[in-house]
Design a protein around this motif. Structure first.
Motif, PDB file in Angstrom:
ATOM      1  N   GLN A   1      59.913 113.172 -13.493  1.00 23.44           N
ATOM      2  CA  GLN A   1      59.448 114.520 -13.761  1.00 23.44           C
ATOM      3  C   GLN A   1      60.563 115.300 -14.463  1.00 23.44           C
ATOM      4  O   GLN A   1      61.645 115.466 -13.905  1.00 23.44           O
TER       5      GLN A   1
ATOM      6  N   GLU B   1      61.442 118.979 -16.407  1.00 27.78           N
ATOM      7  CA  GLU B   1      61.046 120.354 -16.680  1.00 27.78           C
ATOM      8  C   GLU B   1      61.962 120.890 -17.775  1.00 27.78           C
ATOM      9  O   GLU B   1      63.180 120.983 -17.598  1.00 27.78           O
TER      10      GLU B   1
ATOM     11  N   ARG C   1      54.720 125.775 -24.949  1.00 26.80           N
ATOM     12  CA  ARG C   1      53.947 125.629 -23.714  1.00 26.80           C
ATOM     13  C   ARG C   1      52.519 126.094 -23.880  1.00 26.80           C
ATOM     14  O   ARG C   1      51.593 125.528 -23.291  1.00 26.80           O
TER      15      ARG C   1
ATOM     16  N   PRO D   1      51.167 122.374 -22.568  1.00 27.02           N
ATOM     17  CA  PRO D   1      52.031 122.640 -21.407  1.00 27.02           C
ATOM     18  C   PRO D   1      52.597 121.373 -20.770  1.00 27.02           C
ATOM     19  O   PRO D   1      53.572 121.453 -20.035  1.00 27.02           O
ATOM     20  N   TYR D   2      51.980 120.227 -21.040  1.00 32.15           N
ATOM     21  CA  TYR D   2      52.439 118.985 -20.432  1.00 32.15           C
ATOM     22  C   TYR D   2      52.489 117.877 -21.501  1.00 32.15           C
ATOM     23  O   TYR D   2      51.636 117.816 -22.381  1.00 32.15           O
ATOM     24  N   HIS D   3      53.488 117.031 -21.361  1.00 34.90           N
ATOM     25  CA  HIS D   3      53.594 115.842 -22.209  1.00 34.90           C
ATOM     26  C   HIS D   3      53.787 114.645 -21.287  1.00 34.90           C
ATOM     27  O   HIS D   3      54.569 114.701 -20.329  1.00 34.90           O
ATOM     28  N   GLN D   4      53.106 113.548 -21.580  1.00 31.97           N
ATOM     29  CA  GLN D   4      53.277 112.328 -20.802  1.00 31.97           C
ATOM     30  C   GLN D   4      53.758 111.228 -21.742  1.00 31.97           C
ATOM     31  O   GLN D   4      53.097 110.909 -22.734  1.00 31.97           O
TER      32      GLN D   4
ATOM     33  N   ASN E   1      56.811 112.436 -17.107  1.00 27.11           N
ATOM     34  CA  ASN E   1      55.967 113.632 -17.184  1.00 27.11           C
ATOM     35  C   ASN E   1      56.853 114.835 -17.501  1.00 27.11           C
ATOM     36  O   ASN E   1      57.728 115.192 -16.712  1.00 27.11           O
TER      37      ASN E   1
ATOM     38  N   ARG F   1      57.036 118.702 -18.020  1.00 26.46           N
ATOM     39  CA  ARG F   1      56.402 120.012 -17.845  1.00 26.46           C
ATOM     40  C   ARG F   1      57.195 121.031 -18.647  1.00 26.46           C
ATOM     41  O   ARG F   1      58.399 121.199 -18.453  1.00 26.46           O
TER      42      ARG F   1
ATOM     43  N   LEU G   1      58.414 124.468 -19.434  1.00 28.11           N
ATOM     44  CA  LEU G   1      58.592 125.741 -18.737  1.00 28.11           C
ATOM     45  C   LEU G   1      58.432 126.890 -19.709  1.00 28.11           C
ATOM     46  O   LEU G   1      58.842 126.815 -20.876  1.00 28.11           O
ATOM     47  N   ASP G   2      57.853 127.949 -19.197  1.00 31.07           N
ATOM     48  CA  ASP G   2      57.511 129.087 -20.055  1.00 31.07           C
ATOM     49  C   ASP G   2      58.734 129.914 -20.422  1.00 31.07           C
ATOM     50  O   ASP G   2      59.630 130.140 -19.609  1.00 31.07           O
TER      51      ASP G   2
END
Length: 523
Positions: free
Chosen positions: A140, A142, A203, A207-210, A230, A232, A234-235
């Protein structure tokens, strides 16, 4: 067998096996080395001890050959009948020797009659029986969307228990627009492989990339291990709240109760967290009087009635609203709300008597103006449209021009029949339900001398005794006039005051109140 003989025998047979045999002449031990691949099946041939040691296979049963190991595990055994060294248990090089570059099983071969001891090394050669494996199946990350291209993010290396060419040879990253590997080759100096950001993240867009990170070994066939990454995003507070429209128009009934909802605004911010939490307020362009009329909920964007809304005072209100998020460096966005006040029929028509001509001569011609009237209604639209009426059966009528009206005669008047009229003016607007008001005016009728005096009798016969003294009353006559005041004042005249030479005079004797205020005459 003599030592020299044994040496000659070994020299002649070395090409058939990967064997190293050392004999130190005069000693009772030697050393052999075999090389096998791990994971061979039980019973697989490791080497021919009897042959390599120059033993007579016919005498093996009496020499009692046996193999021991310091590990306590019987990975290999010797067949006492033919002297061949065989695999006895599954040999997993990685379990046996971990990551050592060389993996050996040390054996002691003991033979009796005569007693001999030989040291045997069995080299376990790595097989590509393991795929690379990452410490975790998923990682994970971020990463703030404000991260600059070139930023690096470490990921743990994959581990492969195999060695040499069977270990990890390269890394691959699934196709994507934003990330790449700094290097796809494993490094001996670090336990990490690094991702590098190629393109800025957004974002609000993604908002997400895998990602799929693959580790490939160099075996044949090659084996692959994978891990999910994964990401995520962040804004960052890179978006401002946005209204659906720059101008909102709403209708609001006047006299709406306090706390009535006027409109619920909604400004959306594509950020998240506090960067997306919007609060609303009146901007400095909104007049104070408007702020006194309406309230604003800073959290929900609801505008509600605060004080009484009166269409007759103001038919529309303009409110300027700003929305800001709660993130750092917030920037406001704006919209305008126009509240159009809808008129409610809450005002009765007002009747104003501008002028009144009273009394009116009874001989006035038709359409003589008696009164000038104006009617006003503070409402609007149909609520403002007023009609003015008077009761039927009166000798008057209404004429209109816009909101101005005249009361005029519609027939000749007869004061002697009706000397005054109470005219009720009724004004009614066009609202639903309609509202009305009334005003009563008195119109007096002025007398005109349109009636002659009339005697009660057309002729009188009088019997007079003779020898009356002068001044004696002969009779009484009466005349009446339907008019009033001066028009009803009667004077009597004897057209012929000498009858047979006897003079006759009239004397007015008041016998009571008579119409016109005159007394009858006595003759």
């Amino acid at each position: 067998m003599a030592v020299a003989g044994i040496c000659n025998w070994i020299g002649n047979n070395v090409p058939f096996y990967f064997v190293i045999f050392s004999l130190f002449c005069g000693l009772s031990f030697g050393q052999l080395r075999y090389s096998i691949t791990e994971e061979l099946e039980n019973g697989a041939l490791v080497g021919d001890l009897a042959h390599d040691l120059g033993m007579d296979i016919r005498k093996l049963s009496t020499r009692k050959i046996k193999v021991t190991s310091n590990s306590g595990k019987r990975y290999v055994i010797v067949n006492p009948k033919n002297g061949k060294l065989l695999v006895n248990e599954r040999i997993d090089r990685e379990a046996l020797c971990d990551l050592s570059s060389t993996c050996l099983i040390n054996l002691e071969v003991m033979v009796e009659n005569p007693s001999e001891m030989h040291h045997v090394e069995v080299e376990i050669v790595d097989a590509n029986d393991n795929a690379p494996q990452f410490p975790r199946d998923e990682y994970q990350l971020e990463i703030t969307e404000s991260a600059l291209p070139g930023s690096r993010y470490p990921i743990e290396n994959a581990q492969d228990p195999d060695i040499g060419s069977n270990s990890v040879r390269m890394y691959q990253l699934s196709t994507n627009d934003h990330f790449a590997l700094v290097s796809n080759k494993p490094s001996l100096n670090t336990k990490h492989i690094e991702l590098v950001l190629k393109k800025p993240l957004d974002r609000e867009q993604t908002p997400y990339h895998q990602l799929i990170l693959s580790a490939v070994d160099g075996g044949t066939p090659e084996k692959t291990g994978t891990a999910k990454i994964n990401v995520r995003v962040l804004d960052s507070n890179d978006n401002i709240p946005t209204f659906d429209n720059s101008v909102y128009k709403v209708k609001l009934l006047e006299n709406s109760p306090k706390n009535t909802l006027v409109i619920k605004l909604n400004a959306t911010d594509l950020d998240e967290g506090t960067n997306a939490e919007v609060y609303y307020s009146f901007s400095s362009y909104t007049p104070e009087r408007v702020r006194q009329m309406f309230s604003m909920d800073t959290n929900t964007g609801e505008i509600r009635v605060r004080n009484n809304v009166d269409y007759e005072e103001t038919n529309s209100y303009e409110m300027y609203i700003q929305a800001m998020d709660k993130g750092p460096g917030a920037v406001a966005s704006y919209c305008k709300v126009v509240a159009e006040v809808v008129d409610v029929n809450d005002n009765v028509p007002q009747i104003v008597l501008s002028s009144l001509s009273s009394p009116v001569r009874e001989d006035a011609r038709a359409d003589t103006v008696v009164a000038l009237i104006s009617v006003t209604d503070r409402d609007s639209g149909a609520n403002k449209q007023v009609t003015l009426e008077i009761p039927a059966g009166l000798p008057f009528k209404i004429k209109s021009f816009r909101n101005y009206y005249t009361l005029v005669t519609s027939a000749f008047l007869d004061r002697e029949t009706t000397d005054a009229y109470n005219v009720t003016l009724s004004a009614t607007d066009g609202g639903n339900p309609p509202l009305s008001s009334q005003k009563t005016i008195q119109v007096d009728v002025a007398d005109v001398n349109d009636n002659p005096p009339r005697f009660e009798q057309t002729s009188y016969t009088v019997y007079v005794a003779e020898n009356n003294a002068p001044g004696a009353s002969l009779c009484t006559v009466k005349a009446q006039d339907a008019d009033i005041k001066e028009n009803a004042r009667i004077t009597y005249t004897v057209l012929n005051d000498n009858n047979h030479g006897i003079p006759v005079t009239f004397v007015c004797v008041c016998e009571g109140r008579y119409r016109g205020g005159l007394c009858p005459a006595s003759l």
